[in-house]
Design an enzyme around this catalytic site. Structure first.
Site, PDB file in Angstrom:
ATOM      1  N   HIS A 202       0.812  -1.127  -0.052  1.00  0.00           N
ATOM      2  CA  HIS A 202       0.130   0.016   0.009  1.00  0.00           C
ATOM      3  C   HIS A 202       0.858   1.267   0.017  1.00  0.00           C
ATOM      4  O   HIS A 202       2.130   1.182   0.380  1.00  0.00           O
ATOM      5  CB  HIS A 202      -0.856  -0.011   1.100  1.00  0.00           C
ATOM      6  CG  HIS A 202      -2.086  -0.870   1.105  1.00  0.00           C
ATOM      7  ND1 HIS A 202      -3.359  -0.671   1.188  1.00  0.00           N
ATOM      8  CD2 HIS A 202      -1.878  -2.224   1.011  1.00  0.00           C
ATOM      9  CE1 HIS A 202      -4.153  -1.930   0.917  1.00  0.00           C
ATOM     10  NE2 HIS A 202      -3.049  -2.945   1.057  1.00  0.00           N
ATOM     11  N   CYS A 233      -7.970  -1.574   3.166  1.00  0.00           N
ATOM     12  CA  CYS A 233      -8.657  -2.594   4.022  1.00  0.00           C
ATOM     13  C   CYS A 233      -9.614  -2.129   5.138  1.00  0.00           C
ATOM     14  O   CYS A 233      -9.430  -1.184   5.817  1.00  0.00           O
ATOM     15  CB  CYS A 233      -7.690  -3.419   4.731  1.00  0.00           C
ATOM     16  SG  CYS A 233      -8.329  -4.703   5.900  1.00  0.00           S
ATOM     17  N   ASN A 242      -4.050   1.004  -2.574  1.00  0.00           N
ATOM     18  CA  ASN A 242      -2.836   0.316  -3.051  1.00  0.00           C
ATOM     19  C   ASN A 242      -1.842   0.936  -3.741  1.00  0.00           C
ATOM     20  O   ASN A 242      -2.220   2.031  -3.984  1.00  0.00           O
ATOM     21  CB  ASN A 242      -3.529  -0.928  -3.765  1.00  0.00           C
ATOM     22  CG  ASN A 242      -4.271  -1.844  -3.002  1.00  0.00           C
ATOM     23  OD1 ASN A 242      -3.965  -2.805  -2.409  1.00  0.00           O
ATOM     24  ND2 ASN A 242      -5.735  -1.617  -3.099  1.00  0.00           N
TER      25      ASN A 242
END
Length: 303
Positions: A202, A233, A242
């Protein structure tokens, strides 16, 4: 080299659902332009992760040869069985190295997830499929802090996880740095059973591309990214998007990635993010829209 995870990890934090037919279009567009593998959905509970509720409808809409290049997130043997029945053949069995995050994300301890993995492996093999061991919070946990690398190695070496074709090391929070990533990838490559290593990064602290390049140099053979850096998440406070697929491709330059391919990718990303009302975090996409027309990678508009 690149696995695009837009349709799973990219979408799971979005507040606006993406229609199944659009997911099919994006899947086929990415596969058609040469992206080697995709992560297209999740068996997570639809009430907890609503954008993943139509994963089985997406699987049903794809051809078997397309599904050979697609992965679906699972966390229990039961989810493997349900996904296999629908036609899935590539299963990403995910657990967190941190107990605190595994309980928040999956509702059980890491040990319970490891204990269930032999059954998940058996079911995947019976379906003629492949299964990955995905280790979330491999570097840091939002609840318990830094992750001990020895704990990662212990799970990777546990005989109950033997049988996984790949291992995915996830920097779930994007807090790792290149030397740290390289050290863990090298340790896994040299001190655990031989298998393909993937890095899932990420870009929270701006290290997404640097960490991915460090992982590749240390022995990883594939890295995850999402279009425009979309995602994160929902069970990891502090996790942002990401690493951008466009940025990873521009940095690594696989043979199939050409200026026309980038132009097509930028267009897909801009349309998708506009539909979702999400920002584009890709620096490559930003550069592609610059005024430096003498550079072959700049996207020129006509009309």
């Amino acid at each position: 080299m690149l696995r695009d995870v837009t349709l799973r990890d990219g979408l799971q934090l979005t507040g606006k659902p993406l229609p199944t037919e659009r997911k099919v279009e994006i899947t086929r567009a990415l596969l058609g332009m040469g992206v080697p593998e995709l992560e297209i959905g999740s068996m997570a509970r639809p009430d907890l992760v609503p954008p993943m509720a139509d994963t089985m409808a997406l699987v049903a809409a794809l051809e078997p040869e397309e599904l050979q290049r697609c992965w679906v997130w699972v966390a229990t043997p039961r989810q493997v069985a349900r996904a296999a029945e629908a036609g899935v053949r590539n299963f990403q069995y995910c657990l967190s190295v941190s107990d605190a995050h595994n309980e928040a994300n999956i509702g059980r301890t890491a040990e319970a997830s490891v204990a269930a993995m032999p059954e998940a492996i058996r079911l995947a093999r019976e379906a003629g499929g492949s299964i990955q061991l995905c280790l979330a919070t491999a570097f840091t946990c939002p609840f318990s802090g830094p992750t001990d690398p020895d704990r990662v190695l212990a799970i990777a070496n546990d005989p109950r996880t033997d049988g996984a074709a790949d291992i995915v090391l996830a920097d779930t929070l994007g807090q790792a740095h290149p030397a740290q990533v390289a050290a863990l990838v090298e340790a896994v490559a040299t001190r655990t059973p031989r298998r393909r290593i993937l890095f899932h990064g990420h870009d929270t602290w701006g290290m997404g591309v640097a960490n991915s390049l460090a992982a590749l140099a240390a022995g990883a053979t594939m890295v995850d990214g999402s279009l425009g850096g979309l995602g994160g998440c929902p069970f990891a406070p502090g996790a942002s998007g990401n690493t951008s697929s466009e940025d990873l491709l521009f940095a690594t330059r696989p043979e199939w990635f050409t200026p026309p391919t980038l132009a097509a990718l930028v267009e897909i990303t801009e349309e998708l993010l506009s539909e979702l009302g999400e920002p584009n975090r890709s620096r490559t996409a930003e550069g592609a829209r610059s005024e430096a027309k003498a550079f072959e990678w700049v996207v020129t508009t006509t009309g």
